[in-house]
Design a protein around this motif. Structure first.
Motif, PDB file in Angstrom:
ATOM      1  N   TYR A  49       0.837  -1.200   0.000  1.00  7.86           N
ATOM      2  CA  TYR A  49       0.000   0.000   0.000  1.00  7.86           C
ATOM      3  C   TYR A  49       0.873   1.251   0.000  1.00  7.86           C
ATOM      4  O   TYR A  49       2.070   1.204   0.306  1.00  7.86           O
ATOM      5  CB  TYR A  49      -0.946   0.027   1.209  1.00  7.86           C
ATOM      6  N   GLY A  50       0.272   2.398  -0.345  1.00  3.30           N
ATOM      7  CA  GLY A  50       0.971   3.674  -0.318  1.00  3.30           C
ATOM      8  C   GLY A  50       0.888   4.316   1.052  1.00  3.30           C
ATOM      9  O   GLY A  50       0.064   3.936   1.898  1.00  3.30           O
ATOM     10  N   ILE A  51       1.749   5.304   1.275  1.00  2.74           N
ATOM     11  CA  ILE A  51       1.786   6.019   2.550  1.00  2.74           C
ATOM     12  C   ILE A  51       1.259   7.440   2.343  1.00  2.74           C
ATOM     13  O   ILE A  51       1.708   8.169   1.450  1.00  2.74           O
ATOM     14  CB  ILE A  51       3.223   6.083   3.106  1.00  2.74           C
ATOM     15  N   PHE A  52       0.301   7.831   3.174  1.00  9.77           N
ATOM     16  CA  PHE A  52      -0.289   9.169   3.139  1.00  9.77           C
ATOM     17  C   PHE A  52       0.130   9.896   4.419  1.00  9.77           C
ATOM     18  O   PHE A  52      -0.343   9.571   5.514  1.00  9.77           O
ATOM     19  CB  PHE A  52      -1.809   9.079   3.020  1.00  9.77           C
ATOM     20  N   LEU A  53       1.041  10.857   4.260  1.00 13.74           N
ATOM     21  CA  LEU A  53       1.618  11.565   5.394  1.00 13.74           C
ATOM     22  C   LEU A  53       0.958  12.933   5.546  1.00 13.74           C
ATOM     23  O   LEU A  53       1.059  13.787   4.655  1.00 13.74           O
ATOM     24  CB  LEU A  53       3.125  11.723   5.197  1.00 13.74           C
ATOM     25  N   ALA A  54       0.294  13.145   6.667  1.00 15.11           N
ATOM     26  CA  ALA A  54      -0.367  14.420   6.955  1.00 15.11           C
ATOM     27  C   ALA A  54       0.601  15.336   7.692  1.00 15.11           C
ATOM     28  O   ALA A  54       1.017  15.019   8.818  1.00 15.11           O
ATOM     29  CB  ALA A  54      -1.607  14.181   7.803  1.00 15.11           C
ATOM     30  N   TYR A  55       0.972  16.438   7.063  1.00 13.93           N
ATOM     31  CA  TYR A  55       1.872  17.400   7.699  1.00 13.93           C
ATOM     32  C   TYR A  55       1.057  18.617   8.104  1.00 13.93           C
ATOM     33  O   TYR A  55       0.560  19.364   7.260  1.00 13.93           O
ATOM     34  CB  TYR A  55       2.994  17.810   6.751  1.00 13.93           C
ATOM     35  N   SER A  56       0.932  18.828   9.412  1.00 14.22           N
ATOM     36  CA  SER A  56       0.135  19.940   9.933  1.00 14.22           C
ATOM     37  C   SER A  56       1.009  21.146  10.224  1.00 14.22           C
ATOM     38  O   SER A  56       2.062  21.037  10.859  1.00 14.22           O
ATOM     39  CB  SER A  56      -0.591  19.523  11.215  1.00 14.22           C
ATOM     40  N   LEU A  57       0.563  22.306   9.771  1.00 12.41           N
ATOM     41  CA  LEU A  57       1.235  23.565  10.068  1.00 12.41           C
ATOM     42  C   LEU A  57       0.705  24.208  11.341  1.00 12.41           C
ATOM     43  O   LEU A  57       1.071  25.337  11.669  1.00 12.41           O
ATOM     44  CB  LEU A  57       1.053  24.540   8.902  1.00 12.41           C
ATOM     45  N   GLY A  58      -0.158  23.510  12.065  1.00 17.04           N
ATOM     46  CA  GLY A  58      -0.764  24.071  13.261  1.00 17.04           C
ATOM     47  C   GLY A  58      -1.942  24.961  12.916  1.00 17.04           C
ATOM     48  O   GLY A  58      -2.424  24.960  11.781  1.00 17.04           O
ATOM     49  N   ARG A  59      -2.377  25.724  13.861  1.00 20.60           N
ATOM     50  CA  ARG A  59      -3.545  26.585  13.640  1.00 20.60           C
ATOM     51  C   ARG A  59      -3.181  27.944  13.078  1.00 20.60           C
ATOM     52  O   ARG A  59      -3.910  28.518  12.281  1.00 20.60           O
ATOM     53  CB  ARG A  59      -4.301  26.777  14.965  1.00 20.60           C
TER      54      ARG A  59
END
Length: 308
Positions: A214-224
């Motif tokens: 499977y592929g990898i889905f990386l969520a990168y959050s910049l915060g609020r």
């Protein structure tokens, strides 16, 4: 035999002229040119490049004795001269204007920003002036790619708060990877998601994806608040995604969204836009001003690359 045509794009007309001459010789003819503006709101964070259409003579054809040189006669300099003449006729159809507009004048710059050189006709007119029209501005938006889903592929989604995580979860579910394909990084640390904020962790995630298929889905959050945008954008670029998305909340202020998206685009190539929060605003079309093709919309594939 029909002449051959193709398109090139580059940072300036001069660079494109040099490329055409170096790669295709003096018989190559630039028959159309256009300045393309992508993204930005009121000119803020807009990106520009130039596109030209090049025509080559049919293979095997030699220039007849006395035949004008195509490059000399119809190169970009001649095209710009004819553009000046076209503007003069548009402003003074009766021919009473005493002089053409200088290429250094603001009026000419505005003309070149708005001219569209059409190449849809089957036969190119002998006079390139016939190719020039002044329509309403046209926004070129290509179809967005589908999220990658091959074993070990790395798709990074960047956004504010938990927007990126929601998109990654929906993408992973859509391709059958489920929770196993989701990772997180940046300023959000969910308890139920494995963190992968550096190259070593990303490499381990990719390895797991290869073994699991499977592929990898990386969520990168910049915060609020999207602070330290430059640092976070550099970190995102260093993770070397196979495909990079940004996610915009349609209900947020367009200027705020344009600022952080612009910072990410300055550091890395963004492939597509995901949009969340359509129901929270009466004007979701403001995300079109980002100049990115919309490929994901409220948890699923977008039906069109722009919102109407």
């Amino acid at each position: 035999m029909e002449p051959r045509r193709f398109q090139l794009e580059g940072p300036s007309i001069d660079a494109l002229k040099a490329q055409v001459l170096a790669e295709h010789g003096p018989r190559a003819r630039i028959i159309a040119a256009e300045k393309v503006t992508v993204g930005g709101i009121g000119g803020f964070l807009a990106r520009h490049h130039y596109e030209v259409t090049v025509q080559l003579p049919p293979r095997g054809r030699r220039r007849a004795p006395g035949e004008p040189d195509a490059h000399k006669d119809a190169g970009i300099a001649a095209l710009l001269d004819r553009a000046e003449q076209a503007e003069a006729r548009l402003q003074d159809p009766a021919g009473e204007r005493s002089a053409a507009v200088s290429t250094a004048s603001p009026a000419f710059a505005e003309l070149m920003d708005t001219l569209t050189f059409s190449t849809e006709t089957a036969d190119v007119p002998a006079d390139p002036v016939a190719l020039i029209s002044v329509p309403e501005p046209v926004q070129r938006v290509r179809s967005a790619p589908a999220p990658l889903s091959g074993a070990g592929d790395l798709v990074i989604v960047v956004g504010l708060g938990e927007d990126a995580l929601e998109v990654c979860r929906s993408m992973s579910r859509a391709v059958g990877a489920g929770a196993s394909g989701v990772r997180a990084a940046g300023l959000v640390t969910p308890d139920d998601v494995v963190m992968a904020g550096d190259r070593r962790a990303v490499a381990a995630a990719r390895a797991a994806g290869v073994m699991g298929g499977y592929g990898i889905f990386l969520a990168y959050s910049l915060g609020r608040g999207a602070t330290e945008l430059g640092r976070h954008a550099t970190l995102v670029a260093a993770l070397s995604a196979d495909q990079l998305w940004v996610v915009a909340d349609a209900g947020r202020k367009p200027d705020d969204t344009a600022a952080w998206v612009g910072a990410v685009r300055a550091a890395a190539n963004v492939d597509a836009l995901a949009v969340e929060g359509l129901e929270a605003t009466a004007t979701p079309q403001t995300v079109n001003a980002l100049g990115l093709s919309i490929g994901w919309l409220d948890g699923g594939p977008a039906p069109a690359p722009v919102l109407s």
